[in-house]
Design a protein around this motif. Structure first.
Motif, PDB file in Angstrom:
ATOM      1  N   GLN A  14      85.702  78.017  62.249  1.00 30.93           N
ATOM      2  CA  GLN A  14      85.027  79.239  62.680  1.00 30.93           C
ATOM      3  C   GLN A  14      83.521  79.011  62.711  1.00 30.93           C
ATOM      4  O   GLN A  14      82.990  78.120  62.040  1.00 30.93           O
ATOM      5  CB  GLN A  14      85.364  80.410  61.750  1.00 30.93           C
ATOM      6  CG  GLN A  14      86.845  80.628  61.557  1.00 30.93           C
ATOM      7  CD  GLN A  14      87.591  80.855  62.851  1.00 30.93           C
ATOM      8  OE1 GLN A  14      87.082  81.535  63.747  1.00 30.93           O
ATOM      9  NE2 GLN A  14      88.790  80.291  62.966  1.00 30.93           N
ATOM     10  N   THR A  26      83.011  83.926  65.385  1.00 31.38           N
ATOM     11  CA  THR A  26      84.458  83.958  65.592  1.00 31.38           C
ATOM     12  C   THR A  26      85.207  84.244  64.300  1.00 31.38           C
ATOM     13  O   THR A  26      86.437  84.307  64.315  1.00 31.38           O
ATOM     14  CB  THR A  26      84.928  82.615  66.169  1.00 31.38           C
ATOM     15  OG1 THR A  26      84.604  81.558  65.241  1.00 31.38           O
ATOM     16  CG2 THR A  26      84.239  82.328  67.499  1.00 31.38           C
ATOM     17  N   GLN A  27      84.498  84.439  63.196  1.00 29.18           N
ATOM     18  CA  GLN A  27      85.140  84.679  61.910  1.00 29.18           C
ATOM     19  C   GLN A  27      85.821  86.044  61.888  1.00 29.18           C
ATOM     20  O   GLN A  27      85.316  87.023  62.454  1.00 29.18           O
ATOM     21  CB  GLN A  27      84.099  84.608  60.793  1.00 29.18           C
ATOM     22  CG  GLN A  27      84.645  84.610  59.388  1.00 29.18           C
ATOM     23  CD  GLN A  27      85.245  83.284  59.015  1.00 29.18           C
ATOM     24  OE1 GLN A  27      86.447  83.096  59.181  1.00 29.18           O
ATOM     25  NE2 GLN A  27      84.417  82.376  58.544  1.00 29.18           N
TER      26      GLN A  27
END
Length: 706
Positions: free
Chosen positions: A187, A268-269
């Motif tokens: 991520q 994107t976490q």
């Protein structure tokens, strides 16, 4: 500073102003006026030179305020120096394979000594992943036109040592480039630098992010940046934020830490990824050591039936074994940013005497056959925006949830000082969110009902308005934990002053004559008892002082590490409106019983109205009985949390109601003065008749001489 009038020079010995802008010296006439005064009119005799006394009178007749030198006038008229960002550009390009390439350009002016001391340098974006930044160029543009390209000093102990030649009014130009890859979890999270820190203005700034259209990103931008300009370039989407001619912003207090900077946050976490990392970290710490089996059985004793008594024995044993507690090994930062082989075990924590008590309790309960789970709680309010991307550092405080047949019991062991008994949670954590390794978010709630700090104040007021009595307090929460930890090292006079500070946190104007600790050593709660005297406790009202006013109680009291007393309005509602949510980071929870004994013959003529505020974010009440002895009851509960912008106005109204109700005074009437006897009213000698007056002496006429 004022000039020496008539001397033609300023008393401050500093550099002279530019010649083109040099005004006439203070106290000196202009050249035209001087020539006009020096040339006498035609046909007239030149006037004699004025005497020293005339010159002195003329010099003293003018006000001294008019003799300010040009530097003072310019300093008063010019605004305070502040840094200015003339141009700032950040460009991020995210490729489909996850590689991030970014370039930043920054040009700013240094205006004050603070900027010079701090170097006025930008540090680039913050990236959670594998990042490699590189400084391409850094130059200093001097005011005289010189351009310096400094080199960093080798083995310099101070950061930004290449900016040691900075002066006020210089310009710094910096160009950086970097590449980044996702972290171990695959991520990526990017936070741009704050464009508007304190006292900083921006002339022109641009932030551009190019990413694949198919990439799912959580994206947040500060409201001052406005809406982003979107455009498509092939298989990528480009978002651009612009800001122009932005003056220094008003810094609001109580803003969540992640929302303070004026910038863009994307990543994107997800919280599911955070939960998976926590679960993996817990599995990495597990072991099957016979030492822990033996230790758990010794701590439990003969009766190992799952019960609250068993939990108390295990928690007490963990507190004795581990003196220095900390839960960093179980935080989300260790799970997301750590890695590698097993770093520590429960046995190592016990043998070293430091580590996570929660992990030791969790391992012991598992060895005894008691089902238990770890919950990692947040320690401060996170962002109130649903679009804000997840970040490492939100969940840092580990808690244990014991699943007993009678219900779940929360255990808060990683605190300063002794661990809390099972079922009791620190007030700062109550109501916050906690994450389980399975990804479920739960609300922290203790099973034992408690009212926070307990205060008992008993005062007796004399006819002079002074009050003497006793003050007793039973401290819970973070203050009690910190005091218990300090008792291990602070002794003598320092400990006595520390205890006096606790009393002064509730009675700021009191004389603390004696204070002692009445709780047992090693207890999770701290009890104090003090003898106090408050001079001028009752304030007279009116010219004849026929009535008194007894003060109310300030709603906000902090006792450690520094005594502090204030109101809720000054602490949390000092602004009529906000542009961001309000984060309440300090919990207030107490119950005060106050008894005031009045002198004989004194009576309450006006009692304060009762207060009762019931809300999930704020609960308060004041009630009492008002007779010869006044007995009042104050209760306040303000949990930690976040107040949104829409709810802020209603929150301010509740806060103002609590402040007005708690601080309302009590009007007390003094007894009427006894009638004086008539003889006493006539003055001395009235009882025995009128005092004989001496015969009046009349001037005699002078004797005539024959």
């Amino acid at each position: 500073m004022p000039c020496r009038r008539g001397s033609g020079r300023c008393s401050r010995r500093s550099a002279s102003p530019p010649a083109a802008a040099t005004p006439a010296p203070c106290g000196a006439a202009s050249p035209a006026t001087a020539r006009r005064r020096a040339t006498p009119p035609p046909g007239s005799a030149p006037s004699p030179a004025p005497s020293a006394s005339r010159r002195t009178r003329r010099r003293r007749s003018k006000p001294r305020a008019a003799s300010s030198c040009w530097r003072t006038r310019r300093r008063r008229s010019s605004p305070a120096p502040r840094p200015a960002v003339l141009r700032h550009v950040e460009r991020f390009t995210i490729s489909p394979d996850g590689l991030v390439h970014y370039v930043t350009y920054d040009l700013r002016r240094v205006s004050g000594t603070t900027d010079v001391a701090q170097g006025a340098a930008t540090y680039g974006p913050l990236i959670e992943g594998r990042a490699m930044p590189r400084l391409l160029r850094r130059r200093i543009h001097k005011r005289d036109g010189r351009i310096l390209a400094p080199d960093a000093a080798s083995n310099a102990a101070q950061d930004q040592s290449d900016l040691s030649q900075l002066e006020q009014g210089d310009y710094i130009e910096q160009v950086t480039e970097g590449h980044a890859l996702p972290g171990d979890g695959g991520q990526l999270v990017i936070d741009t630098w704050d464009l508007l820190p304190e006292r900083t203005s921006v002339r022109e700034a641009t932030i551009e992010v190019s990413r694949p259209t198919s990439l799912r990103l959580a994206l947040w931008s500060h409201p001052l940046l406005g809406a982003a300009e979107q455009r498509a370039e092939g298989a990528s989407t480009v978002s651009v934020w612009r800001i122009k001619d932005q003056p220094p912003r008003r810094m609001e207090d109580g803003v969540p830490r992640v929302e303070m900077g004026v910038g863009v946050s994307l990543g994107t976490q997800t919280w599911d990824h955070v939960a998976a990392a926590l679960d993996e970290n817990i599995r990495a710490l597990e072991d099957r050591d016979p030492y822990m089996t033996r230790w758990a059985r010794e701590a439990a004793g003969a009766d190992r039936t799952p019960s609250p008594a068993l939990l108390e024995r295990v928690v007490a044993a963990a507190g004795k074994a581990i003196k220095v507690a900390g839960g960093a090994e179980l935080s989300d930062m260790a799970a997301l940013l750590g890695g590698g082989p097993q770093r520590t075990t429960a046995r190592a924590m016990i043998e070293l005497g430091q580590g996570s008590r929660s992990w030791v309790v969790y391992r012991a309960l598992r060895e005894l056959g008691v089902r238990a789970d770890l919950a990692i709680a947040e320690t401060e309010p996170f962002s109130s925006s649903a679009d804000f991307p997840p970040h490492a550092g939100r969940f840092r405080h580990p808690l244990v949830i014991a699943r007993l047949p009678g219900g779940d019991v929360w255990i808060d062991a990683d605190v300063e000082g002794p661990p809390l008994p099972p079922g009791r949670i620190s007030p700062e954590l109550r109501g916050r969110a906690a994450m389980l390794p399975g990804g479920e978010l739960v609300t922290v709630a203790g099973t034992s009902g408690e009212t926070g700090d307990e205060v008992d104040l008993r005062l007796a007021v004399d006819v002079q308005g002074n009050a003497t009595g006793t003050f007793t307090i039973l401290l819970h929460g973070r203050a009690a934990q910190a005091l218990s930890e300090a008792f291990e090292t602070v002794v003598g006079t320092a400990r006595r002053e520390m205890l006096r500070g606790v009393v002064l946190g509730w009675l700021p104007w009191a004389d603390v004559e004696d204070v002692v600790v009445s709780s047992t050593e090693g207890s999770w709660e701290v009890a104090l008892r003090a003898a106090v005297t408050i001079h001028g406790f009752a304030q007279p009202v009116g010219k004849d002082a026929a009535a008194w006013t007894l003060p109310g109680l300030e709603p906000v009291h902090l006792v450690f590490p520094r005594a502090y007393t204030s109101t809720l309005g000054a602490s949390y509602a000092s602004r009529g409106a906000r542009k961001s949510a309000l984060a309440i980071e300090t919990a207030l929870q107490y119950h005060v019983r106050r008894r005031i004994e009045l002198p004989e013959g004194y009576a309450v003529t006006r009692a304060p109205e009762g207060v009762r505020v019931e809300h999930a974010g704020l609960a308060a009440s004041r009630k009492g009985s008002y007779g010869a002895a006044i007995e009042e009851d104050f209760a306040l509960s303000l949990p930690t949390g976040t107040v949104s912008i829409d709810e802020y106005k209603a929150f301010v109204e509740r806060v103002q109601a609590v402040d007005s109700g708690f601080m309302a005074g009590i009007r007390v009437a003094r007894p009427a003065a006894p009638a004086r006897q008539a003889g006493a009213a006539q003055g001395p000698g009235a009882a025995g008749g009128a005092r004989p007056q001496a015969p009046e002496k009349r001037p005699q006429a002078p004797e005539k001489k024959p």
